[in-house]
Scaffold this active site. Structure first.
Site, mmCIF file in Angstrom:
data_model
loop_
_atom_site.group_PDB
_atom_site.id
_atom_site.type_symbol
_atom_site.label_atom_id
_atom_site.label_comp_id
_atom_site.label_asym_id
_atom_site.label_seq_id
_atom_site.Cartn_x
_atom_site.Cartn_y
_atom_site.Cartn_z
ATOM 1 N N GLU A 242 11.657 -4.393 11.186
ATOM 2 C CA GLU A 242 11.242 -3.323 10.282
ATOM 3 C C GLU A 242 10.176 -2.471 10.979
ATOM 4 O OE1 GLU A 242 10.144 -2.902 5.610
ATOM 5 O OE2 GLU A 242 8.899 -4.283 6.748
ATOM 6 N N GLU B 165 10.184 -8.812 -3.523
ATOM 7 C CA GLU B 165 10.767 -7.550 -3.035
ATOM 8 C C GLU B 165 10.168 -7.326 -1.650
ATOM 9 O OE1 GLU B 165 13.008 -5.890 -4.648
ATOM 10 O OE2 GLU B 165 12.881 -6.958 -6.549
ATOM 11 N N LEU B 166 10.969 -7.516 -0.622
ATOM 12 C CA LEU B 166 10.396 -7.599 0.729
ATOM 13 C C LEU B 166 10.850 -6.444 1.626
ATOM 14 C CD1 LEU B 166 10.834 -11.468 1.046
ATOM 15 C CD2 LEU B 166 8.910 -10.192 0.097
ATOM 16 N N LYS C 71 -2.793 -7.537 -8.274
ATOM 17 C CA LYS C 71 -3.624 -7.614 -7.071
ATOM 18 C C LYS C 71 -3.058 -6.573 -6.115
ATOM 19 C CE LYS C 71 -4.255 -8.768 -3.292
ATOM 20 N NZ LYS C 71 -4.500 -7.768 -2.210
ATOM 21 N N PRO C 72 -3.678 -5.370 -6.090
ATOM 22 C CA PRO C 72 -3.133 -4.323 -5.209
ATOM 23 C C PRO C 72 -3.533 -4.569 -3.763
ATOM 24 C CG PRO C 72 -5.120 -3.537 -6.313
ATOM 25 C CD PRO C 72 -4.893 -4.943 -6.799
ATOM 26 N N SER D 277 5.533 -7.659 2.648
ATOM 27 C CA SER D 277 6.267 -8.036 3.855
ATOM 28 C C SER D 277 7.000 -9.366 3.668
ATOM 29 C CB SER D 277 5.285 -8.159 5.018
ATOM 30 O OG SER D 277 4.392 -9.223 4.772
ATOM 31 N N CYS E 216 10.155 0.970 1.414
ATOM 32 C CA CYS E 216 10.954 -0.220 1.715
ATOM 33 C C CYS E 216 12.402 0.166 1.944
ATOM 34 C CB CYS E 216 10.830 -1.228 0.595
ATOM 35 S SG CYS E 216 11.244 -0.546 -1.022
ATOM 36 N N TRP F 41 0.797 -1.227 0.000
ATOM 37 C CA TRP F 41 0.000 0.000 0.000
ATOM 38 C C TRP F 41 0.831 1.280 0.000
ATOM 39 C CZ3 TRP F 41 2.139 1.838 4.308
ATOM 40 C CH2 TRP F 41 2.462 0.943 5.329
HETATM 41 P P1 NAD Z 1 1.769 -7.412 3.027
HETATM 42 O O1 NAD Z 1 2.752 -8.513 2.859
HETATM 43 O O2 NAD Z 1 0.877 -7.454 4.206
HETATM 44 O O3 NAD Z 1 0.780 -7.367 1.756
HETATM 45 C C1 NAD Z 1 1.264 -7.192 0.455
HETATM 46 C C2 NAD Z 1 0.251 -7.739 -0.532
HETATM 47 O O4 NAD Z 1 0.143 -9.153 -0.395
HETATM 48 C C3 NAD Z 1 -1.166 -7.190 -0.353
HETATM 49 O O5 NAD Z 1 -1.706 -6.942 -1.634
HETATM 50 C C4 NAD Z 1 -1.893 -8.343 0.342
HETATM 51 O O6 NAD Z 1 -3.278 -8.360 0.125
HETATM 52 C C5 NAD Z 1 -1.244 -9.539 -0.319
HETATM 53 N N1 NAD Z 1 -1.305 -10.798 0.427
HETATM 54 C C6 NAD Z 1 -1.446 -10.988 1.767
HETATM 55 N N2 NAD Z 1 -1.394 -12.313 2.045
HETATM 56 C C7 NAD Z 1 -1.217 -12.956 0.869
HETATM 57 C C8 NAD Z 1 -1.052 -14.340 0.518
HETATM 58 N N3 NAD Z 1 -1.061 -15.305 1.414
HETATM 59 N N4 NAD Z 1 -0.870 -14.633 -0.783
HETATM 60 C C9 NAD Z 1 -0.829 -13.665 -1.733
HETATM 61 N N5 NAD Z 1 -0.968 -12.356 -1.448
HETATM 62 C C10 NAD Z 1 -1.164 -12.004 -0.163
HETATM 63 O O7 NAD Z 1 2.596 -6.078 2.934
HETATM 64 P P2 NAD Z 1 2.069 -4.585 3.175
HETATM 65 O O8 NAD Z 1 1.824 -4.405 4.636
HETATM 66 O O9 NAD Z 1 0.981 -4.301 2.210
HETATM 67 O O10 NAD Z 1 3.334 -3.717 2.721
HETATM 68 C C11 NAD Z 1 4.387 -3.337 3.561
HETATM 69 C C12 NAD Z 1 5.597 -4.198 3.292
HETATM 70 O O11 NAD Z 1 5.986 -4.101 1.933
HETATM 71 C C13 NAD Z 1 6.808 -3.759 4.103
HETATM 72 O O12 NAD Z 1 7.412 -4.888 4.660
HETATM 73 C C14 NAD Z 1 7.726 -3.146 3.052
HETATM 74 O O13 NAD Z 1 9.078 -3.177 3.374
HETATM 75 C C15 NAD Z 1 7.401 -3.970 1.863
HETATM 76 N N6 NAD Z 1 7.795 -3.284 0.619
HETATM 77 C C16 NAD Z 1 8.885 -3.733 -0.065
HETATM 78 C C17 NAD Z 1 9.305 -3.089 -1.234
HETATM 79 C C18 NAD Z 1 10.521 -3.580 -2.016
HETATM 80 O O14 NAD Z 1 10.644 -3.220 -3.181
HETATM 81 N N7 NAD Z 1 11.419 -4.345 -1.422
HETATM 82 C C19 NAD Z 1 8.589 -1.979 -1.692
HETATM 83 C C20 NAD Z 1 7.496 -1.548 -0.964
HETATM 84 C C21 NAD Z 1 7.108 -2.209 0.196
#
Ligand code: NAD
Length: 507
Positions: free
Chosen positions: A366, A235-236, A164-165, A214, A269, A140
């Protein structure tokens, strides 16, 4: 479990306003959408790369033409400042242009020379053929940029794409899908809104997963992809260190770290999440940093530029920030700025912490929020040791008056990218790969040919060069003579020294 017709309410976290409602797509709706993409993908892949590039450039035009409204949407669902939101369209069009200009060259067939003289009988070709459907799952924090980061390359490779946003900020991605439809492009790009279950369904249907989010979700996706023997790129999260060396320009270092740590309320990130400062400049750095943070203005005004720092995207994220600060203070850390949620919406003030160490969650987990914990170090070696003492390895910054020294330090850091005397520079240099080491990810985006070829399967083709024999020497029936002929030749070509000597062809 999503029920047919269910909806998700989207709110502006700065003031709680409902700004949209989107479908919570079910598993069967995902399957149907991917089937539809599969139907149209072969014709898309059959286009010349420059024809696909033309569609991406038309989408780019559409982004430019609708930039103000798109920025409104980004702001409305994130609560970020106009200053932070405005960068999303320009970065996206910059990336569209990069890929559109280079895709044809990056995807062109290769004609490698045979590795051995024996291979001269063949002409060799490597082709790059797309995975039919690529699933892009996004978080997000940068709701328009995140889908663009990966969709352009996958589309140009010839794949169909489903995004899938995040369920928290789905509106910007839907705008992108609207743009694709409005320009009249082939129906090979779709956005399916929904929560984790929708994401899981996408993973279950597509042929390649590009995930940003994440580390916890990334691990679950890796397991699911493993079950399906399907490739993925992750990309985590990160815990990016900044190292301030004693020869640094302290004012610039502080300003860069303030921006690098607090852009987007620290929800990037590659945010600076911890700072190590060499002892001789520690006091001066901390007082400069504190003064700069003190001057930041926090608040929310649609379309205005009065504020530097906006809201956080969710209450859950705000609570993580509060927990990290609380735990640090309980263990002896001191707060120099901020430190406590404002109580208005999801706002959390920028917070500088000192007297921190690696026993504290603010230095190891984090935070993804507006904190800058600062630690004094004796020297460069201690800074490098502490910077590397992390489960994460996304990126780092090094601040120094000696660029050669900065580069030496960079090469000692266990991270995917290092910016010297700057923050985020790697993120906007698409010729470089952007990927995390350790628990920050697997694979990378961008970075030249590899960043687009990852959406393709390499295919090897061998074509006879000269006249063809009635039979190749190793075809049946078995023959001692032909076996020895071939093995002798290979030995003569490949072995070293006396071992090259021919073995007997007979006997
Ligand atoms: P999140 O992992 O909670 O969710 C990310 C996406 O995954 C969402 O669209 C969510 O609906 C989906 N999702 C959740 N469970 C799933 C599953 N079991 N299977 C498939 N999809 C699923 O992350 P967040 O809270 O939305 O974002 C924050 C995280 O993103 C932070 O850890 C940040 O560091 C990371 N991030 C990394 C980068 C990078 O390029 N390395 C860039 C931006 C954000």
């Amino acid at each position: 479990m999503s029920t047919p017709g269910a909806e998700i309410e989207v709110r502006n976290p700065a003031d709680g306003r409902v700004v949209g409602r989107v479908r919570d797509h079910t598993v069967s709706e995902v399957a149907a959408a991917v089937t539809e993409l599969r139907r149209h993908q072969p014709a898309w892949a059959a286009l010349a790369v420059r024809e696909r590039a033309e569609w991406v450039m038309r989408l780019q035009d559409w982004l430019v033409d609708h930039a103000a409204r798109l920025t409104d949407v980004v702001q409305s669902e994130t609560g970020k400042t106009r200053f932070d939101a405005e960068i999303e369209v320009p970065c996206s069009i910059d990336l569209a242009r990069y890929w559109a200009r280079h895709a044809a060259a990056f995807l062109a067939d290769e004609h490698p020379a045979p590795h051995s003289p024996i291979g001269q009988t063949k002409r060799l070709v490597t082709t790059f053929r797309p995975y039919p459907v690529v699933g892009i799952i996004t978080p997000w924090n940068l709701p328009l940029m995140n889908p663009c980061f990966d969709a352009f390359a996958a589309l140009l490779a010839g794949a169909a794409v489903v995004v899938k946003p995040s369920e928290i900020t789905p509106l910007s991605a839907l705008e992108l899908a609207r743009g694709w439809t409005e320009i009249g492009a082939p129906p090979v790009f779709t956005v399916l809104t929904g929560g984790g279950e929708t994401g899981r369904a996408v993973v279950g249907e597509v042929d390649y997963v590009q995930f940003t989010g994440s580390t916890r979700t990334g691990r679950a996706i890796a397991v699911a992809c493993g079950e399906r023997l399907m490739p993925y790129s992750l990309e985590l999260g990160g815990k990016d260190p900044a190292i301030v060396l004693a020869d640094a320009d302290v004012d610039r270092a502080a300003a860069g770290i303030v921006y690098g740590g607090l852009f987007n309320s620290g929800q990037a990130c590659i945010s600076v999440e911890r700072v190590y400062v060499e002892a001789p400049v520690y006091d001066r750095f901390v007082s400069t940093l504190t003064a700069q943070v003190e001057r930041l203005r926090q608040g929310h005004d649609d379309r205005g530029f009065r504020y530097d720092i906006g809201a956080m995207a969710t209450f859950a994220q705000r609570d993580i920030v509060q927990r990290h600060i609380g735990e640090a203070v309980a263990a002896g850390a001191r707060i120099l700025n901020g430190g406590k949620a404002t109580g208005v919406g999801t706002f959390f003030p920028p917070t500088v912490l000192v007297d921190v160490d690696h026993s504290m969650s603010c230095m190891t987990e984090e935070t993804f929020g507006p904190t800058l914990p600062v630690m004094r170090v004796a020297d460069e070696d201690e800074a490098v040791r502490l910077a590397n003492d992390s489960a994460y390895g996304l990126s780092a910054t090094v601040w120094t008056g000696d660029r050669a020294r900065g580069e030496r330090v960079a090469r000692r850091l266990e991270v995917g990218a290092v910016n010297i005397n700057d923050a985020f520079a790697n993120l906007v240099n698409f010729a470089l790969p952007m990927g995390g080491w350790k628990e920050s990810g697997i694979g990378a985006r961008w970075g030249g040919a590899a960043g687009i070829r990852k959406y393709c399967r390499g295919q090897a083709i061998t074509i006879p060069r000269g006249p063809e024999l009635p039979r190749e020497p190793l075809w049946y029936p078995a023959s001692r003579f032909r076996s020895r002929l071939v093995t002798t030749l290979m030995r003569a070509v490949d072995a070293r020294g006396l071992r090259k000597l021919p073995i007997r062809l007979r006997g």
